[in-house]
Design an enzyme around this catalytic site. Structure first.
Site, mmCIF file in Angstrom:
data_model
loop_
_atom_site.group_PDB
_atom_site.id
_atom_site.type_symbol
_atom_site.label_atom_id
_atom_site.label_comp_id
_atom_site.label_asym_id
_atom_site.label_seq_id
_atom_site.Cartn_x
_atom_site.Cartn_y
_atom_site.Cartn_z
ATOM 1 N N GLU A 271 -10.504 -10.998 -82.592
ATOM 2 C CA GLU A 271 -9.528 -10.436 -81.657
ATOM 3 C C GLU A 271 -8.597 -9.450 -82.344
ATOM 4 O OE1 GLU A 271 -6.622 -12.032 -78.044
ATOM 5 O OE2 GLU A 271 -7.525 -13.457 -79.440
ATOM 6 N N HIS A 292 -30.204 -25.315 -93.508
ATOM 7 C CA HIS A 292 -31.538 -25.612 -92.987
ATOM 8 C C HIS A 292 -31.843 -24.816 -91.728
ATOM 9 C CE1 HIS A 292 -32.240 -29.031 -95.745
ATOM 10 N NE2 HIS A 292 -30.915 -29.119 -95.695
ATOM 11 N N LYS A 403 -9.072 -10.743 -68.426
ATOM 12 C CA LYS A 403 -8.123 -11.585 -67.701
ATOM 13 C C LYS A 403 -7.793 -10.986 -66.343
ATOM 14 C CE LYS A 403 -5.668 -13.591 -71.675
ATOM 15 N NZ LYS A 403 -4.356 -13.652 -72.371
#
Length: 430
Positions: A271, A292, A403
């Site tokens: 951000e 792995h 938003k």
């Protein structure tokens, strides 16, 4: 924080000692800008003053009514939750109140969590600077309703952390709720060392002074050279590597208790630095688990990655019992810590052998003081990177766009961003 840059010096992409020495002049200039911002209490830079400005007594006063809590539920999102979660997951002991975080609005998850919590012994911490964050307030309304259904008076079990005005501040005043103020000039993702990040640690009984002292030590250690400041060594090197093509930064802690730290780092880095086509994409891994899986990509995939290996130098260990099983006798008598250290060293060596840059970050232990230092220094590293890249570190316009679009779709106002949803092209295959 201890930073070893050696495994990034001769990698592909990589940096050289000479290139870092040339970069150090820019670091000195950036440090002067950072210090000016701190001295003038400028927005964003004020986050680096938190070791001296956070009011620990105010935190203790706000949480004092909840010393009987069996669980603490933080209702917040992003920076309103991740700092607190980092401390909780790293420091929680077997007798501490359990910490939970509602930082998503997945209805099934919310319902399962609320059904499992002892709501009459749960303290709810609602965190939103503006007091208008849609996800946070929606979840809080659901929590409040669940408490009513359980015949629990939510006003006896709730405190808020918010700004000086807004819906949550009004709610706290109306119902005489304990409250904390979010610090001025500190973006949410930089607020871990403030009231936002430390209230849960206080409820769990952790040493707030030690957290602050670790951060203060780191603040006092900032200087104008990357060769004298671990935070700047990390910030400058990641910036240099990104400019050479290492546009993904895989943060790989070798301690289960630091896994949430990698999530906190991911928000901070993404951000803050993802602006104007620049930045470094944070990836999260866990050693030794992801050796792995993801290590295959890091070693043999595109040469666009840096791996940040994180571990504590001191930890509680456990012996591996002796065994007569064929091929496993070498393990007996050693310890899980020996094995984890070997995995760490082997992973770093495998990256070096394949030419992938790596940076080793070590802390003394997973304790309050070391965590305070680690989080502060990563914030300082991020700010330095932003200065070197000339990006607007403390803004988040792309986040605000999303938003506004969501709020418009829900009827919370007339936002042109919401119109883009109807204009989306689709190609459906069923």
């Amino acid at each position: 924080m201890h930073v070893d840059l050696g495994s990034s010096l001769d990698a592909t992409p990589g940096v050289s000692r000479e290139s870092l020495e040339r970069l150090d002049g820019q670091v000195a200039t950036a440090h002067e800008r950072i210090e000016t911002g701190r001295d003038n209490h400028e927005h964003g830079y004020e986050a680096l003053n938190l070791p001296s400005t956070v009011d620990l007594d105010a935190i203790r006063t706000a949480v004092a009514p909840f010393d009987d809590a069996a669980a603490v539920l933080t209702v917040g999102i992003g920076g309103s939750a991740l700092g607190a979660a980092t401390f909780a997951d790293a420091l929680a002991g077997p007798n501490d109140p359990d910490a939970y975080f509602l930082d998503n609005v997945d209805p099934e998850h919310v319902s399962r969590l609320l059904d499992a919590l002892p709501l009459d012994r749960t303290v709810v911490n609602v965190v939103s600077r503006s007091g208008t964050t849609a996800e946070t307030l929606a979840n809080f309304l659901v929590v409040r309703d669940a408490m009513a259904d359980a015949d629990v008076d939510w006003t006896d079990r709730t405190f808020v952390t918010t700004g000086e005005s807004g819906n949550l501040r009004s709610l706290a005043e109306k119902h005489d709720l304990p409250s904390l103020s979010v610090p001025d000039g500190v973006p949410g993702r930089f607020s871990a060392l403030s009231t936002v990040g430390l209230a849960v640690a206080a409820i769990q009984g952790h040493d707030l002074e030690a957290i602050r002292a670790g951060a203060a030590d780191a603040a006092d250690g900032l200087s104008g050279s990357l060769f004298e400041t671990p935070a700047y060594a990390y910030g400058a090197t990641t910036y240099a590597l990104a400019g050479r093509g290492a546009v993904t930064n895989a943060v790989m802690p070798y301690a289960e208790r630091l896994e949430t730290f990698a999530e906190w780092f991911a928000q901070l880095w993404a951000e803050s630095l993802g602006k104007d086509g620049l930045g470094q994409t944070p990836a999260r891994a866990l050693g030794a688990t992801d050796q792995h899986s993801q290590l295959q990509l890091y070693r043999a995939g595109p040469r666009d990655k840096l791996v940040t290996l994180v571990r504590p130098r001191d930890y509680a260990d456990r012996t591996i019992p002796e065994t007569d099983l064929d091929g496993l006798s070498y393990l007996g008598g050693s310890s899980l810590g020996d094995l984890l250290d070997a995995e760490f060293e082997a992973t770093e060596a495998s990256l070096v052998e394949s030419g992938v840059p790596a940076v080793r970050v070590e802390i003394d232990a997973v304790d309050e003081r070391s965590l305070g230092s680690l989080l502060y220094e990563m914030e300082a590293a991020c700010v330095l990177y932003g200065e070197l890249a000339a990006v607007s570190t403390f803004t988040q316009p792309a986040v605000e766009w999303g938003k506004n679009a969501a709020r418009g779709l829900l009827g919370g106002g007339d936002f042109e961003e919401a119109d883009a949803v109807d204009e989306r092209t689709s190609l459906v295959v069923e």
